[in-house]
Design a protein around this motif. Sequence first.
Motif, short mmCIF file in Angstrom:
data_model
loop_
_atom_site.label_atom_id
_atom_site.label_comp_id
_atom_site.label_asym_id
_atom_site.label_seq_id
_atom_site.Cartn_x
_atom_site.Cartn_y
_atom_site.Cartn_z
N UNK A 46 0.83 -1.20 0.00
CA UNK A 46 0.00 0.00 0.00
C UNK A 46 0.86 1.26 0.00
N UNK A 47 1.92 1.26 0.79
CA UNK A 47 2.84 2.40 0.84
C UNK A 47 3.51 2.64 -0.50
N UNK A 48 3.94 1.57 -1.15
CA UNK A 48 4.57 1.70 -2.47
C UNK A 48 3.56 2.23 -3.48
N UNK A 49 2.33 1.74 -3.40
CA UNK A 49 1.28 2.21 -4.30
C UNK A 49 0.98 3.69 -4.13
N UNK A 50 0.92 4.14 -2.90
CA UNK A 50 0.68 5.56 -2.62
C UNK A 50 1.83 6.41 -3.15
N UNK A 51 3.06 5.99 -2.91
CA UNK A 51 4.22 6.74 -3.41
C UNK A 51 4.24 6.79 -4.93
N UNK A 52 3.91 5.67 -5.57
CA UNK A 52 3.85 5.65 -7.04
C UNK A 52 2.75 6.58 -7.54
N UNK A 53 1.62 6.62 -6.87
CA UNK A 53 0.53 7.51 -7.25
C UNK A 53 0.94 8.98 -7.14
N UNK A 54 1.60 9.33 -6.07
CA UNK A 54 2.08 10.71 -5.89
C UNK A 54 3.08 11.06 -6.97
N UNK A 55 3.99 10.14 -7.26
CA UNK A 55 4.98 10.35 -8.31
C UNK A 55 4.30 10.58 -9.66
N UNK A 56 3.28 9.79 -9.98
CA UNK A 56 2.58 9.93 -11.26
C UNK A 56 1.88 11.28 -11.38
N UNK A 57 1.28 11.75 -10.30
CA UNK A 57 0.61 13.04 -10.31
C UNK A 57 1.62 14.17 -10.49
N UNK A 58 2.73 14.11 -9.78
CA UNK A 58 3.75 15.15 -9.89
C UNK A 58 4.35 15.16 -11.29
N UNK A 59 4.60 14.00 -11.85
CA UNK A 59 5.19 13.91 -13.18
C UNK A 59 4.24 14.44 -14.25
N UNK A 60 2.96 14.22 -14.09
CA UNK A 60 1.98 14.62 -15.10
C UNK A 60 1.38 15.99 -14.83
N UNK A 61 1.91 16.75 -13.91
CA UNK A 61 1.30 18.02 -13.55
C UNK A 61 1.34 19.03 -14.69
N UNK A 62 2.38 18.98 -15.55
CA UNK A 62 2.48 19.87 -16.69
C UNK A 62 2.39 19.02 -17.95
N UNK A 63 1.46 19.39 -18.81
CA UNK A 63 1.14 18.59 -19.97
C UNK A 63 1.12 19.50 -21.19
N UNK A 64 1.93 19.22 -22.21
CA UNK A 64 1.96 20.00 -23.45
C UNK A 64 1.10 19.28 -24.47
#
Length: 138
Positions: free
Chosen positions: A7-25
């Motif tokens: 669960x911890x790894x899943x939450x960290x991966x989710x946060x990483x995905x949101x931060x990475x996708x925050x700017x979209x061209x």
Amino acid sequence: MAGLVITGIGVLYGIYAVVKARTFVYGVRFSEGTLMVQGCHFNTRWEKQFDISRSTIHIKAKGNRSGREDCFFRILSDGQTVDINCSWNWDDATLLIIFNEFKRIKGEKIIYDEKYFLDVMAKYPKIRSCIKSSNAQV
């Protein structure tokens, strides 16, 4: 205990995905010596304009699990920076057109390092189309 770790790894991966996708061209246009880049940052749309004569374009690469290097462009000008394809939403053929058009308008030659990445980008769509056509015949 194992469930908590997963669960911890899943939450960290989710946060990483949101931060990475925050700017979209999502859009790039060339017009009279300028490059217009359109995108969104979370839910806010933005548009940046770059004077091509005062801008530079760099090819950056990041390897993925399949052994392939995915490429994105970083455009720099007068303190502004924008990355195109960081979300891996652009196809290689379109990226090649953008890069070549930028260099043509600016009047620059493609250097050896750039040529390597451009060749890699040009090669993979051909490989994908060969794989798709061979799968279709089976």
